[in-house]
Each structure stands twice: as C-alpha cells, then as structure tokens.
Design a protein around this motif. Structure first.
Motif, PDB file in Angstrom:
ATOM      1  N   GLN A   1       2.651   9.437   3.307  1.00 21.37           N
ATOM      2  CA  GLN A   1       1.894   9.482   4.564  1.00 21.37           C
ATOM      3  C   GLN A   1       2.874   9.910   5.657  1.00 21.37           C
ATOM      4  N   THR A   2       2.668  11.101   6.217  1.00 22.85           N
ATOM      5  CA  THR A   2       3.646  11.640   7.172  1.00 22.85           C
ATOM      6  C   THR A   2       3.430  11.127   8.592  1.00 22.85           C
ATOM      7  N   ASP A   3       2.354  10.385   8.829  1.00 19.64           N
ATOM      8  CA  ASP A   3       2.127   9.738  10.132  1.00 19.64           C
ATOM      9  C   ASP A   3       1.979   8.244   9.852  1.00 19.64           C
ATOM     10  N   LEU A   4       3.088   7.655   9.447  1.00 15.75           N
ATOM     11  CA  LEU A   4       3.051   6.325   8.851  1.00 15.75           C
ATOM     12  C   LEU A   4       3.169   5.244   9.912  1.00 15.75           C
ATOM     13  N   HIS A   5       2.055   4.544  10.179  1.00 15.31           N
ATOM     14  CA  HIS A   5       2.063   3.426  11.120  1.00 15.31           C
ATOM     15  C   HIS A   5       0.940   2.467  10.761  1.00 15.31           C
ATOM     16  N   LEU A   6       0.968   1.278  11.346  1.00 18.50           N
ATOM     17  CA  LEU A   6       0.015   0.227  10.988  1.00 18.50           C
ATOM     18  C   LEU A   6      -1.426   0.614  11.291  1.00 18.50           C
ATOM     19  N   GLY A   7      -1.629   1.516  12.255  1.00 20.87           N
ATOM     20  CA  GLY A   7      -2.986   1.928  12.604  1.00 20.87           C
ATOM     21  C   GLY A   7      -3.688   2.707  11.519  1.00 20.87           C
TER      22      GLY A   7
ATOM     23  N   GLY B   1      -6.435  11.282   6.224  1.00 18.41           N
ATOM     24  CA  GLY B   1      -6.086  12.176   5.128  1.00 18.41           C
ATOM     25  C   GLY B   1      -5.263  13.366   5.560  1.00 18.41           C
ATOM     26  N   ASP B   2      -5.352  13.769   6.824  1.00 18.20           N
ATOM     27  CA  ASP B   2      -4.610  14.923   7.319  1.00 18.20           C
ATOM     28  C   ASP B   2      -3.107  14.741   7.151  1.00 18.20           C
ATOM     29  N   ALA B   3      -2.642  13.474   7.154  1.00 20.93           N
ATOM     30  CA  ALA B   3      -1.211  13.197   7.082  1.00 20.93           C
ATOM     31  C   ALA B   3      -0.739  12.869   5.659  1.00 20.93           C
ATOM     32  N   ILE B   4      -1.626  13.007   4.661  1.00 19.47           N
ATOM     33  CA  ILE B   4      -1.261  12.723   3.283  1.00 19.47           C
ATOM     34  C   ILE B   4      -0.678  13.983   2.635  1.00 19.47           C
TER      35      ILE B   4
ATOM     36  N   ARG C   1      13.192   8.266   3.327  1.00 25.37           N
ATOM     37  CA  ARG C   1      12.746   9.008   4.504  1.00 25.37           C
ATOM     38  C   ARG C   1      11.394   8.490   5.000  1.00 25.37           C
ATOM     39  N   ASN C   2      10.474   8.220   4.081  1.00 24.72           N
ATOM     40  CA  ASN C   2       9.138   7.771   4.470  1.00 24.72           C
ATOM     41  C   ASN C   2       9.155   6.331   4.972  1.00 24.72           C
TER      42      ASN C   2
ATOM     43  N   THR D   1       0.830  -1.208   0.000  1.00 26.58           N
ATOM     44  CA  THR D   1       0.000   0.000   0.000  1.00 26.58           C
ATOM     45  C   THR D   1       0.864   1.257   0.000  1.00 26.58           C
ATOM     46  N   ILE D   2       1.915   1.250   0.825  1.00 27.37           N
ATOM     47  CA  ILE D   2       2.827   2.403   0.876  1.00 27.37           C
ATOM     48  C   ILE D   2       3.493   2.605  -0.488  1.00 27.37           C
TER      49      ILE D   2
END
Length: 474
Positions: free
Chosen positions: A149-155, A169-172, A188-189, A138-139
């Motif tokens: 995605q700047t808040d990239l985690h499994l959640g 969407g706020d972190a896209i 970096r991501n 997906t990433i």
C-alpha cells in the motif's frame, strides 16, 4: 437534469449534491454527501445506486482512465489475495467523459484513524497498541501476498463487524506477484507507515515489529535500520507538508501579487476575510498584548472567537535593509507553528500569514493564530520556585520537553512566559527563534541553551530549579 462530467469539473470545490449523476446503462447515482474533493480531478462521495448505499469515486479529469484503472486493479488484487475489502459493485465510463467506480458502503464502520483520534493527545498505551496490531497484521497479510500500500496510513483501514477492511485500491501495488515481499520492500513500506506517528513512537518499534513478524516472518528485518528509515520518511513527509502550507491546495488558500502574499487555512478564509484585507484594523481601539519596536501583538474577536494577530514591524530603513532579502519572521513562525502541529506538539494553531512586498522584497508581515487562554508557567508554578509542580503539570512539562528532544527542536527563547498551561497541556508560543536541527552537534547546543534558559526562570537554589535540573532531558 442529470449532472454531467463537465458540470462536476466546473463546480471546483463545491460540486452539487442531491441531483442524479447519469451512469452508463441508463442507471443513475444519487450523491448525498461528498467525502473528498480534488477539484476538477476526483470526487469521492456517499450515495445511493440501484437501491443500495454506495461509496462512489468519480474520476472527472481529462485523461482520468489511468487512475480509474489503477483503483479497479487494486481492489481486484486485494480480492484475489483473499484480503478483506469492500465489494466492487459497478465500474465504467461516465457519459460525457470520465469514469466511475462504486463500492459497498460499510455503514457504521470506523477507520483506524478515527479510533486512534478518539484516544486523545496522549493515547493509552494498551489501546493504541491494539489499534496498531490490527493495522500491522493487515499490512503483513498484504506483504505476504506480494502487495504494498503506497499511501499507508490508519485512515485506509476500516473496522467493520469485527474485521479490518483495506480501502483505497488506487494505492495498491502488486510488487511480487504470488510471493512475499523482500526485506528491503517490507522495510520501505513499514517506514512509510510508522512515519505518520509522532517521533516518540519510534521507541516502541521494537515492541511493535514482532506483531508484524508473527504474520509475515521476514528474515533480516531489524529494528535500528527500520527506525532510521522511519526518520528519513517522516522528514520527507514533513517537508512536503510544510511546502503545502505555502501553496494553493485543498487545505490552504494562497493569493499573491507583486505587493502582497497571503496563505490561510482554507476553512478559515471566509471568516478571516476582513482581517486578511486590512490586518492593521486589529490594532486600533483594543488593548495590545505587546507594543514593542520589533512587533505589535493584539487579541481580536472574529465571529465570536478570540484570535491573536502579530505584526512584525520594520523599524526603519536600516532595519529593512537587514530584512528585505529573506523570508519574514511571520513566514518563519508560520512554518514553525505548522511543524509543531505536524509533530503533535502543542501550540496555538496558525491560521493565516500575510506579507507586504515590493516585488520580491519583503516589508511588514502579519501572523494570525488561535488564542490560547491559558496561564503562563510563571503564573502556574509561581515566580519564587518554592513549590514543585503538581503531578499533571509536571507530567505535561516533561512530555513537551521529551517531544522537543525527540524532534530535535529548540525554541530559542525558553522563558516561562512563552509556555502556557491549557487543557492539561503545556503550549509553546512566540516561535520566532525556533529551530529544527539537522546535526547532532547543532541540536545539542540548541537544547542546552533552551534547558539552561528554562531552569534560569527560577533561582538556582529553589526547589523547582533543582527538580528541573534532575528531570529535564540532557
């Protein structure tokens, strides 16, 4: 009466549920359950709107338009890129100020974090790799479309009806409209993603990276530089988290004055209130676990649950002169416990830390943790060292030692009595002398001391000591 933005803002950490929230156009939103609360800023909840189940985000802070607009833009960017995300159903201004955004509620979905957590403390390798493959595919799909995605985690990835949905969407960020991200942006991501896992997973990155590259074959993306970037990012995340444990936030409640400082897990604040007010009450009328000069330790029962409280004593004026100008041993142990917790290393959960102060000067201090009922390794392995550990115990010991090795942490007092066997894990206690090492030289010295001290718990010619010499990391 419909709830207004002002009422939601003034409600702080306990906004009401079960009452309608008025929206533009005469419609209303019924919130059944709040999922995330940032007091006075943003609320996320599950509810109903226009006969449909929805996930609602309410932006209630003054000047919240920027965050609302970013959320809307992020969802639209995912949709334009052909990536799967819950449908945006409605969006607009709240009467009285603020903004709302409603998306489809995927009933029965599970985040990849929930699936991961179900695997336990030592996840099965195949099941874990399956979860990570879903996330990495997906990433990679986002990166191919110029999104990060700047808040990239499994959640932030949901499994629903056989598909992975991207949320938040706020972190896209649209970094490269219409074209794939460059190598540096990808590294970096990905470092942001891999840094959420425990350090031992760094060794798997060489096996995980091909999963990403099958979807987005970025040239020049190599394993070793990526691992270095992951370690740097993990340290940044850890530093930020440890800072959170010492300030008032959603997870921790902090009170301070010229005579007092206290930080406590917010979820424990009410239950521990009497103990926080008078911590010395724990030491009267109960057998002590330790009654030494430098510290006093008691086991107490609060709300039917056993806890441990440790008081760090000031033995006299000369001792105080050595201690008053630096953080207390309780402060050090609090941070050490949360460091281990962050890294997934077993230790009784820290619950609260209290310092008695005179302005900026420290005096007595207390640390409250969960109680670990396990037997120590002297009891479990025997004091003579004549027998080798059974396989579950031996594997758990080696797992702990490898975790400490990967995280470059030395305990400082590696007596067998400071390691407890509980729930098929070896737990560390007594963290007063624990150190996290920045340099290889310092780490090697610290680990060598720990290793020698642990082996020295048993006679050098015993079976157990000789086995430990062979299997412990060097």
């Amino acid at each position: 009466m419909s709830s207004t933005t002002a009422r939601l803002r003034d409600a702080g950490r306990t906004p009401p549920t079960g009452i309608p929230v008025a929206l533009a156009g005469g419609k209303s939103l019924q919130i059944h359950h709040w999922l995330r609360i940032l007091p006075g800023k943003r609320l996320v909840g599950y509810g109903e709107w226009d006969g449909r189940k929805v996930l609602a985000k309410l932006f209630i802070a003054t000047g919240a338009e920027r965050h609302w607009q970013r959320e809307s833009n992020g969802i639209q960017a995912l949709q334009r890129a052909g990536l799967v995300t819950p449908d945006l159903l409605a969006s607009g201004e709240l009467p009285g100020g603020g903004y709302y955004l409603l998306t489809e509620f995927l009933s029965g979905s599970q985040s990849l974090q929930q699936v991961w957590d179900q695997l336990g403390d030592q996840p099965d390798a195949l099941a874990a790799m399956d979860i990570l493959q879903d996330a990495l595919h997906t990433i990679a799909g986002m990166h191919r479309q110029g999104l990060a995605q700047t808040d990239l985690h499994l959640g932030n990835f949901l499994r629903y009806e056989g598909q992975i949905h991207t949320i938040d969407g706020d972190a896209i960020e649209v970094q490269e409209p219409g074209k794939s991200l460059g190598q540096r942006a990808v590294q970096r991501n990905l470092a942001l993603f891999f840094a959420q896992f425990q350090p031992q997973w760094d060794k798997r990155i060489d096996a995980l990276l091909p999963m990403y590259l099958t979807v987005n074959p970025v040239s020049g993306l190599e394993v070793e530089p990526l691992i270095e970037a992951v370690r740097t990012e993990r340290q940044r995340r850890l530093d930020n988290f440890l800072d959170k444990t010492l300030r008032d936030c959603s997870q921790f409640a902090v009170t301070r004055s010229s005579r007092h400082y206290c930080t406590v897990l917010r979820s424990e604040q009410q239950a521990l209130a009497p103990l926080l007010t008078d911590p010395d009450s724990a030491f009267g009328g109960t057998p002590l676990l330790k009654d030494g000069g430098s510290s006093t330790v008691a086991r107490v029962t609060v709300g039917g649950r056993d806890l441990v409280i440790k008081r760090y004593n000031i033995k006299g004026f000369s001792h105080w002169l050595k201690r008053f100008w630096r953080p207390s041993r309780a402060w050090h142990s609090w941070l050490a416990g949360w460091r281990l917790n962050f890294l997934g290393i077993a230790t009784p959960q820290p619950l609260a830390m209290i310092e008695r102060r005179l302005g900026p000067l420290r005096r007595e201090a207390w640390l409250i943790t969960a109680y670990c009922p396990g037997e120590n390794l002297f009891q479990r392995l025997g004091e003579t060292g004549d027998d080798l550990p059974d396989q579950p115990t031996g594997n758990a010991m080696l797992h702990l030692f490898n975790q400490l090795n990967d995280a470059r942490i030395s305990h400082g007092d590696f007596k067998a009595t400071n390691l407890l066997w509980h729930d098929d894990r070896v737990c560390l206690i007594d963290l007063d002398a624990m150190q996290s090492h920045d340099s290889e030289t310092s780490w090697h010295k610290g680990w060598a001391r720990d290793r020698a001290r642990f082996v020295r718990n048993w006679q050098a010619d015993s079976k157990l000591a000789q086995w430990l010499e062979q299997v412990l990391p060097r």
